[in-house]
Design a protein around this motif. Structure first.
Motif, PDB file in Angstrom:
ATOM      1  N   ASP A 190       0.892  -1.346  -0.006  1.00 14.98           N
ATOM      2  CA  ASP A 190       0.000   0.062  -0.284  1.00 14.98           C
ATOM      3  C   ASP A 190       0.798   1.061  -0.037  1.00 14.98           C
ATOM      4  O   ASP A 190       1.428   1.499   1.040  1.00 14.98           O
ATOM      5  CB  ASP A 190      -0.916  -0.124   1.153  1.00 14.98           C
ATOM      6  N   GLU A 191       0.937   2.081  -1.067  1.00 17.77           N
ATOM      7  CA  GLU A 191       1.887   2.917  -1.216  1.00 17.77           C
ATOM      8  C   GLU A 191       1.332   4.257  -0.540  1.00 17.77           C
ATOM      9  O   GLU A 191       2.295   5.250  -0.543  1.00 17.77           O
ATOM     10  CB  GLU A 191       2.444   3.121  -2.607  1.00 17.77           C
ATOM     11  N   SER A 192       0.258   4.336  -0.182  1.00 17.23           N
ATOM     12  CA  SER A 192      -0.102   5.415   0.759  1.00 17.23           C
ATOM     13  C   SER A 192       0.545   5.293   2.187  1.00 17.23           C
ATOM     14  O   SER A 192       0.294   6.256   2.787  1.00 17.23           O
ATOM     15  CB  SER A 192      -1.491   5.654   0.882  1.00 17.23           C
ATOM     16  N   LEU A 193       1.038   4.287   2.483  1.00 12.55           N
ATOM     17  CA  LEU A 193       1.459   4.179   3.762  1.00 12.55           C
ATOM     18  C   LEU A 193       2.785   4.752   3.693  1.00 12.55           C
ATOM     19  O   LEU A 193       3.809   4.866   2.811  1.00 12.55           O
ATOM     20  CB  LEU A 193       1.835   2.797   4.075  1.00 12.55           C
ATOM     21  N   GLU A 194       3.091   5.656   4.956  1.00 15.52           N
ATOM     22  CA  GLU A 194       4.152   6.401   5.281  1.00 15.52           C
ATOM     23  C   GLU A 194       5.277   5.447   6.096  1.00 15.52           C
ATOM     24  O   GLU A 194       6.510   5.997   6.288  1.00 15.52           O
ATOM     25  CB  GLU A 194       4.250   7.687   5.659  1.00 15.52           C
ATOM     26  N   HIS A 195       4.796   4.375   6.911  1.00 16.85           N
ATOM     27  CA  HIS A 195       5.392   3.567   7.719  1.00 16.85           C
ATOM     28  C   HIS A 195       6.154   4.502   8.726  1.00 16.85           C
ATOM     29  O   HIS A 195       7.255   4.522   9.117  1.00 16.85           O
ATOM     30  CB  HIS A 195       6.499   2.753   6.918  1.00 16.85           C
ATOM     31  N   SER A 196       5.186   5.489   9.254  1.00 22.63           N
ATOM     32  CA  SER A 196       5.505   6.568  10.186  1.00 22.63           C
ATOM     33  C   SER A 196       5.424   6.039  11.530  1.00 22.63           C
ATOM     34  O   SER A 196       4.361   5.187  11.802  1.00 22.63           O
ATOM     35  CB  SER A 196       4.888   7.682   9.746  1.00 22.63           C
ATOM     36  N   LYS A 197       5.851   6.744  12.597  1.00 22.08           N
ATOM     37  CA  LYS A 197       5.470   6.251  14.072  1.00 22.08           C
ATOM     38  C   LYS A 197       3.837   6.902  14.148  1.00 22.08           C
ATOM     39  O   LYS A 197       3.454   6.048  14.990  1.00 22.08           O
ATOM     40  CB  LYS A 197       6.319   7.317  14.945  1.00 22.08           C
ATOM     41  N   SER A 198       3.549   7.837  13.873  1.00 23.38           N
ATOM     42  CA  SER A 198       1.945   8.152  13.786  1.00 23.38           C
ATOM     43  C   SER A 198       1.116   7.250  13.375  1.00 23.38           C
ATOM     44  O   SER A 198       0.122   6.958  14.142  1.00 23.38           O
ATOM     45  CB  SER A 198       1.745   9.567  13.167  1.00 23.38           C
ATOM     46  N   GLU A 199       1.411   6.435  12.222  1.00 25.47           N
ATOM     47  CA  GLU A 199       0.591   5.357  11.993  1.00 25.47           C
ATOM     48  C   GLU A 199       0.542   4.143  12.730  1.00 25.47           C
ATOM     49  O   GLU A 199      -0.114   3.451  13.205  1.00 25.47           O
ATOM     50  CB  GLU A 199       1.261   4.690  10.488  1.00 25.47           C
ATOM     51  N   VAL A 250      16.354   6.894   0.833  1.00 30.65           N
ATOM     52  CA  VAL A 250      15.390   7.141  -0.338  1.00 30.65           C
ATOM     53  C   VAL A 250      15.040   5.528  -0.362  1.00 30.65           C
ATOM     54  O   VAL A 250      16.025   4.692  -0.806  1.00 30.65           O
ATOM     55  CB  VAL A 250      15.917   7.846  -1.419  1.00 30.65           C
ATOM     56  N   TRP A 251      13.644   4.948  -0.500  1.00 31.86           N
ATOM     57  CA  TRP A 251      13.452   3.635  -0.621  1.00 31.86           C
ATOM     58  C   TRP A 251      12.002   3.628  -1.311  1.00 31.86           C
ATOM     59  O   TRP A 251      11.221   4.339  -1.242  1.00 31.86           O
ATOM     60  CB  TRP A 251      13.423   2.777   0.555  1.00 31.86           C
ATOM     61  N   SER A 252      11.939   2.483  -2.034  1.00 33.19           N
ATOM     62  CA  SER A 252      10.617   2.250  -2.717  1.00 33.19           C
ATOM     63  C   SER A 252       9.713   1.375  -1.986  1.00 33.19           C
ATOM     64  O   SER A 252      10.455   0.525  -1.178  1.00 33.19           O
ATOM     65  CB  SER A 252      10.647   1.806  -4.198  1.00 33.19           C
ATOM     66  N   HIS A 253       8.574   1.342  -2.038  1.00 32.43           N
ATOM     67  CA  HIS A 253       7.731   0.362  -1.448  1.00 32.43           C
ATOM     68  C   HIS A 253       8.161  -1.142  -1.605  1.00 32.43           C
ATOM     69  O   HIS A 253       8.169  -1.953  -0.716  1.00 32.43           O
ATOM     70  CB  HIS A 253       6.276   0.876  -1.302  1.00 32.43           C
ATOM     71  N   ALA A 254       8.263  -1.332  -2.902  1.00 35.84           N
ATOM     72  CA  ALA A 254       8.689  -2.724  -3.350  1.00 35.84           C
ATOM     73  C   ALA A 254      10.152  -3.021  -2.644  1.00 35.84           C
ATOM     74  O   ALA A 254      10.058  -4.257  -2.154  1.00 35.84           O
ATOM     75  CB  ALA A 254       8.892  -2.690  -4.774  1.00 35.84           C
ATOM     76  N   GLU A 255      10.952  -2.238  -2.507  1.00 34.31           N
ATOM     77  CA  GLU A 255      12.192  -2.477  -2.110  1.00 34.31           C
ATOM     78  C   GLU A 255      12.170  -2.736  -0.705  1.00 34.31           C
ATOM     79  O   GLU A 255      12.761  -3.673   0.101  1.00 34.31           O
ATOM     80  CB  GLU A 255      13.214  -1.236  -2.355  1.00 34.31           C
ATOM     81  N   LEU A 256      11.462  -1.785   0.068  1.00 36.79           N
ATOM     82  CA  LEU A 256      11.211  -2.044   1.367  1.00 36.79           C
ATOM     83  C   LEU A 256      10.410  -3.434   1.797  1.00 36.79           C
ATOM     84  O   LEU A 256      10.943  -4.117   2.687  1.00 36.79           O
ATOM     85  CB  LEU A 256      10.246  -1.015   2.065  1.00 36.79           C
ATOM     86  N   GLY A 313       2.691  -5.356   1.914  1.00 32.38           N
ATOM     87  CA  GLY A 313       3.218  -6.232   0.773  1.00 32.38           C
ATOM     88  C   GLY A 313       3.763  -7.410   0.871  1.00 32.38           C
ATOM     89  O   GLY A 313       4.249  -8.054  -0.088  1.00 32.38           O
ATOM     90  N   ILE A 314       3.609  -8.093   2.213  1.00 39.39           N
ATOM     91  CA  ILE A 314       4.059  -9.232   2.443  1.00 39.39           C
ATOM     92  C   ILE A 314       3.361 -10.479   1.463  1.00 39.39           C
ATOM     93  O   ILE A 314       2.451 -10.786   1.998  1.00 39.39           O
ATOM     94  CB  ILE A 314       4.404  -9.580   3.638  1.00 39.39           C
ATOM     95  N   LYS A 315       4.121 -10.807   0.461  1.00 40.19           N
ATOM     96  CA  LYS A 315       3.305 -11.997  -0.370  1.00 40.19           C
ATOM     97  C   LYS A 315       3.129 -13.373   0.306  1.00 40.19           C
ATOM     98  O   LYS A 315       2.432 -14.031   0.181  1.00 40.19           O
ATOM     99  CB  LYS A 315       4.057 -11.880  -1.712  1.00 40.19           C
ATOM    100  N   SER A 316       4.174 -13.752   0.795  1.00 45.20           N
ATOM    101  CA  SER A 316       4.323 -15.109   1.565  1.00 45.20           C
ATOM    102  C   SER A 316       3.381 -15.174   2.635  1.00 45.20           C
ATOM    103  O   SER A 316       3.477 -14.671   3.803  1.00 45.20           O
ATOM    104  CB  SER A 316       5.788 -15.318   1.827  1.00 45.20           C
ATOM    105  N   ALA A 317       2.432 -16.391   2.410  1.00 45.61           N
ATOM    106  CA  ALA A 317       1.568 -16.388   3.566  1.00 45.61           C
ATOM    107  C   ALA A 317       2.331 -16.970   4.937  1.00 45.61           C
ATOM    108  O   ALA A 317       1.919 -16.859   5.914  1.00 45.61           O
ATOM    109  CB  ALA A 317       0.555 -17.755   3.228  1.00 45.61           C
TER     110      ALA A 317
END
Length: 269
Positions: free
Chosen positions: A38-47, A92-98, A170-174
């Motif tokens: 979900d590229e709207s996520l900032e992975h921030s402390k507030s979240e 600087v990171w992309s959501h896919a890389e993260l 985005g964790i694909k592996s169950a």
């Protein structure tokens, strides 16, 4: 009689409307949407704080030694910051890389290369993890669990603690999602000293309570070889069933955690 037999014959050959009417076919369920970050996520402390609600405390089983020499890494202590073994996350990171880095960390194949520090929202899971480490001889001696206040963490945090949160990452592996959810896992790049409340618990295999936790609570899915050596310690779900069987009341479970505590929050001693 011939007319009645003819009537019976014709009625028997007439299709039964109750049985011949075809039931409408149910539409097949749609496959779940593909998992992607979900590229709207900032992975921030507030979240993270929003997800935690009123329960702001996180926990960490302190890492006291790397499995191999890790450059620029210091062992955890309950008085100072906890840092990742693999260095800092790129600015600087992309959501896919993260997501790839998160999955690699959860897999645990190369902890010394990870840029994350694992925290858990579940204190009991940390007790289980400490018992597992001692029993399987991945750690020797007492295991310390430090309490961490989420509001005093840095600005970056990856929340994988629920199925929904791990999917949004985005964790694909169950399998990896199951591991993260089981551990109620939150990933940060470091734990600053200010976030450590100084409350510390100790799972000591040499104490009476520690022996009970390490050796007396055995998951039903624990696996051993013919010599009795442990192949797999067992799952947290099965361990908790045994823990709950021994300490069925919440007040008893809280008493166990209180007995494990060796230092109160904000204690300098």
């Amino acid at each position: 009689s011939s007319s009645s037999s003819s009537s019976l014959s014709s009625s028997s050959s007439r299709p039964n409307s109750a049985t011949s009417t075809q039931q409408p076919t149910q539409p097949l369920p749609l496959p779940p949407p593909p998992i992607s970050p979900d590229e709207s996520l900032e992975h921030s402390k507030s979240e993270l704080l929003a997800a935690c609600g009123s329960n702001l405390m996180l926990y960490r089983v302190l890492a006291t030694a790397p499995r191999q020499e890790a450059e620029n890494w210091s062992p955890d202590t309950p008085n100072s910051s906890c840092s990742s073994r693999g260095g800092a996350l790129p600015q600087v990171w992309s959501h896919a890389e993260l997501c790839r880095k998160v999955e690699s960390h959860i897999e645990g194949s190369d902890v010394d290369a990870s840029c994350f520090v694992s925290l858990s929202r579940s204190l009991l899971w940390c007790v289980f993890f400490a018992a597992c480490a001692i029993k399987t001889k991945k750690a020797y001696g007492p295991q310390l669990i430090a309490e961490v206040c989420a509001s005093d963490l840095g600005d970056f945090a990856v929340n994988c603690s629920t199925e929904e949160a791990s999917r949004m990452c985005g964790i694909k592996s169950a399998e990896f999602r199951k591991k993260a959810v089981c551990a109620s896992e939150v990933l940060v790049t470091s734990v600053p000293e200010a976030a450590l409340t100084r409350r510390v618990l100790c799972v000591d295999p040499h104490s009476e309570l520690g022996r009970t936790i390490v050796h007396g609570i055995i998951p039903n899915d624990q696996e051993r070889d013919d010599s009795g050596s442990i192949i797999s310690f067992g799952s947290f779900a099965e361990w908790f069933k045994q823990f709950e069987g021994k300490y069925p009341l919440l007040v008893e479970q809280q008493a166990v955690l209180a007995q494990l505590q060796v230092r109160a929050a904000n204690s300098a001693a």
